[in-house]
Design an enzyme around this catalytic site. Structure first.
Site, PDB file in Angstrom:
ATOM      1  N   PHE A   1      21.475  21.410  58.547  1.00 14.86           N
ATOM      2  CA  PHE A   1      22.660  20.666  58.974  1.00 14.86           C
ATOM      3  C   PHE A   1      23.576  20.497  57.774  1.00 14.86           C
ATOM      4  CE2 PHE A   1      25.480  17.149  59.611  1.00 14.86           C
ATOM      5  CZ  PHE A   1      25.971  17.414  60.875  1.00 14.86           C
TER       6      PHE A   1
ATOM      7  N   LYS B   1      28.560  10.987  51.822  1.00 12.22           N
ATOM      8  CA  LYS B   1      27.967   9.791  52.415  1.00 12.22           C
ATOM      9  C   LYS B   1      27.985   8.604  51.450  1.00 12.22           C
ATOM     10  CE  LYS B   1      25.875  11.751  56.392  1.00 12.22           C
ATOM     11  NZ  LYS B   1      25.417  13.132  56.501  1.00 12.22           N
TER      12      LYS B   1
ATOM     13  N   ASP C   1      22.612  20.931  49.032  1.00 14.07           N
ATOM     14  CA  ASP C   1      23.381  19.968  49.824  1.00 14.07           C
ATOM     15  C   ASP C   1      22.617  18.647  49.795  1.00 14.07           C
ATOM     16  OD1 ASP C   1      24.646  18.370  51.631  1.00 14.07           O
ATOM     17  OD2 ASP C   1      24.797  19.880  53.219  1.00 14.07           O
TER      18      ASP C   1
HETATM   19  C1  PLP Z   1      26.166  14.335  56.977  1.00 14.86           C
HETATM   20  C2  PLP Z   1      25.906  15.619  56.311  1.00 14.86           C
HETATM   21  C3  PLP Z   1      26.914  16.575  56.130  1.00 14.86           C
HETATM   22  C4  PLP Z   1      28.300  16.412  56.697  1.00 14.86           C
HETATM   23  O1  PLP Z   1      28.942  15.272  56.234  1.00 14.86           O
HETATM   24  P1  PLP Z   1      30.219  14.702  57.051  1.00 14.86           P
HETATM   25  O2  PLP Z   1      30.749  13.630  56.149  1.00 14.86           O
HETATM   26  O3  PLP Z   1      29.712  14.192  58.353  1.00 14.86           O
HETATM   27  O4  PLP Z   1      31.164  15.838  57.222  1.00 14.86           O
HETATM   28  C5  PLP Z   1      26.594  17.728  55.438  1.00 14.86           C
HETATM   29  N1  PLP Z   1      25.365  17.937  54.958  1.00 14.86           N
HETATM   30  C6  PLP Z   1      24.369  17.054  55.105  1.00 14.86           C
HETATM   31  C7  PLP Z   1      23.023  17.341  54.525  1.00 14.86           C
HETATM   32  C8  PLP Z   1      24.598  15.883  55.811  1.00 14.86           C
HETATM   33  O5  PLP Z   1      23.599  15.007  55.999  1.00 14.86           O
END
Ligand code: PLP
Length: 410
Positions: free
Chosen positions: A151, A265, A236
């Site tokens: 994700f 986040k 990520d």
């Molecule tokens: C939440 C998340 C994203 C996307 O972040 P948004 O601020 O919702 O665009 C990307 N990668 C990971 C691992 C995430 O948990």
């Protein structure tokens, strides 16, 4: 706060707000039927005055809890100075934010953006440009290897390499240039790499997939494979980073350094969207003026809050709390296995709890937990994802796990 907080809104029962959302907003979410109006620390209050422990913490955006005083103070001070300049001009929060975030993460350069998806998009663009300009990959041929069940966000390019049908269906045509391999399988990753591979992009712990934790050995092998092949490792850490797992970055547990990290986040302190790509000068240095940008990326308010987040993380206090309370969380969750849970995974104050077959659906369990005063959210049908704020007290942590135990044992 007391358990008998005054109702925030006598005029409108919760159902009115749910009805408004149903009628006027696109139905891209299916929220639990709670309508929140106030938050403080690990607790939130709904419009009827009911209080809940927040065991989701904005999917880690609220690592420091709701309205952490230091973060609110930094935001308030900046609101009274200047909030937006665009990157057409310099401002006095930008350079300090970039320096402080780079020093915290042990990196050399910072590219501030807003949402997590934008940070991932930016990292993809950086990796491709690096492949053409530094590695010498033929124009248009660069590939990025990603893991199944990833994700990384919701843009058209990012969903192009999702393996979740509901995230992809009807959104094509898709962006080419990605290869998906099984998560946790180093040999599959090795075989997917070609001379045109620019980067491997991974979540060190897959959150959305259900808090799947690979072995440290796997992550170290991925690093070796990337080194041997001259391929960038992009981690990520939007959800796993910034103290969630008990270290600043989840990769730190394995002693592995990425070339590039995406952060988001919690970087915005639960106040506003702040994301960033951080990494080596060899990669981030490829961008020239005009090649990439964002009107809001690196704005003064975002940088001021981001700097306050960096200050909170620089003491190590939140990392230590997450490690200490996380050990307690996992010890206690382990007792639920065989008592309504079939498996528990995670690291630090972060856990995926699989509900035993034949038990409640994840949705039903989340709803019952909410009725018992604890908020969390299911992922993939029968997994509950727990990510309480890192400032939570041990007593509140226990209270949340007790409630979960009662719901699962039914
Ligand atoms: C939440 C998340 C994203 C996307 O972040 P948004 O601020 O919702 O665009 C990307 N990668 C990971 C691992 C995430 O948990």
């Amino acid at each position: 706060m007391t358990m008998t907080a005054e109702p925030r809104s006598n005029m409108h029962p919760a159902s009115d707000f749910v009805q408004l959302d149903e009628q006027w907003s696109a139905h891209n979410y299916h929220p639990l039927p709670v309508v929140l109006s106030h938050g403080e620390g690990a607790w939130v209050t709904d419009v009827a005055g009911n209080r809940y422990l927040d065991f989701l913490a904005g999917y880690s955006a609220l690592n420091f809890g709701h309205r952490h005083p230091a973060l609110v103070a930094a935001a308030t001070e900046q609101l009274n100075r200047i909030t937006l300049t665009s990157r057409a001009f310099h401002h006095d929060q930008f350079g300090p934010f970039c320096q402080e975030l780079a020093e915290l993460t042990g990196t050399e350069m910072v590219l501030p953006m807003n949402s997590g998806a934008e940070a991932v998009e930016s990292a993809i663009k950086l990796a491709r440009k690096w492949a053409y300009r530094v590695k010498g990959v033929p124009d248009g041929a660069a590939e990025i290897v990603v893991a199944g069940e990833n994700f990384h966000g919701r843009t058209t390019t990012i969903v192009s390499f999702s393996t979740d049908e509901s995230a992809r269906a009807d959104f094509g045509p898709f962006t080419p240039g990605f290869r998906v391999v099984e998560h946790g399988n180093a040999e599959a990753l090795r075989q997917a790499i070609t001379p045109n591979t620019a980067a491997v992009l991974l979540e060190p712990i897959q959150g959305e997939a259900g808090v799947l934790v690979p072995t440290d050995e796997y992550l170290r092998t991925v690093r070796e494979i990337c080194d041997q092949a001259g391929v960038l490792l992009i981690a990520d850490e939007i959800q796993s980073g910034l103290a969630r797992t008990g270290e600043l970055l989840a990769l730190d547990h394995a002693g592995v350094r990425a070339d590039v990290y995406t952060l988001g986040k919690a970087l915005g302190g639960g106040i506003l969207p702040v994301s960033a790509v951080v990494g080596s000068r060899a990669v981030l240095g490829v961008l020239r003026p005009g090649e990439h940008g964002s009107t809001f990326g690196g704005n003064p308010l975002a940088c001021a809050v981001g700097r306050a987040v960096v200050r909170l993380l620089s003491t190590g206090e939140f990392q230590q709390r997450s490690a200490r309370l996380g050990a307690r969380l996992h010890e206690r969750l382990g007792e639920l296995v065989g008592n309504g849970a079939s498996e528990v995974r995670g690291r630090g104050l972060w856990a995926g709890v699989d509900i035993a077959p034949g038990g409640l659906t994840g949705r039903a369990a989340s709803e019952r937990l909410a009725e018992n005063g604890v908020l969390c959210k299911e992922t993939h049908g029968s997994t509950l994802r727990l990510a309480p704020p890192l400032m939570i007290s041990e007593a509140d942590l226990d209270r949340g796990v007790d409630a979960l135990g009662e719901v699962l044992a039914r």
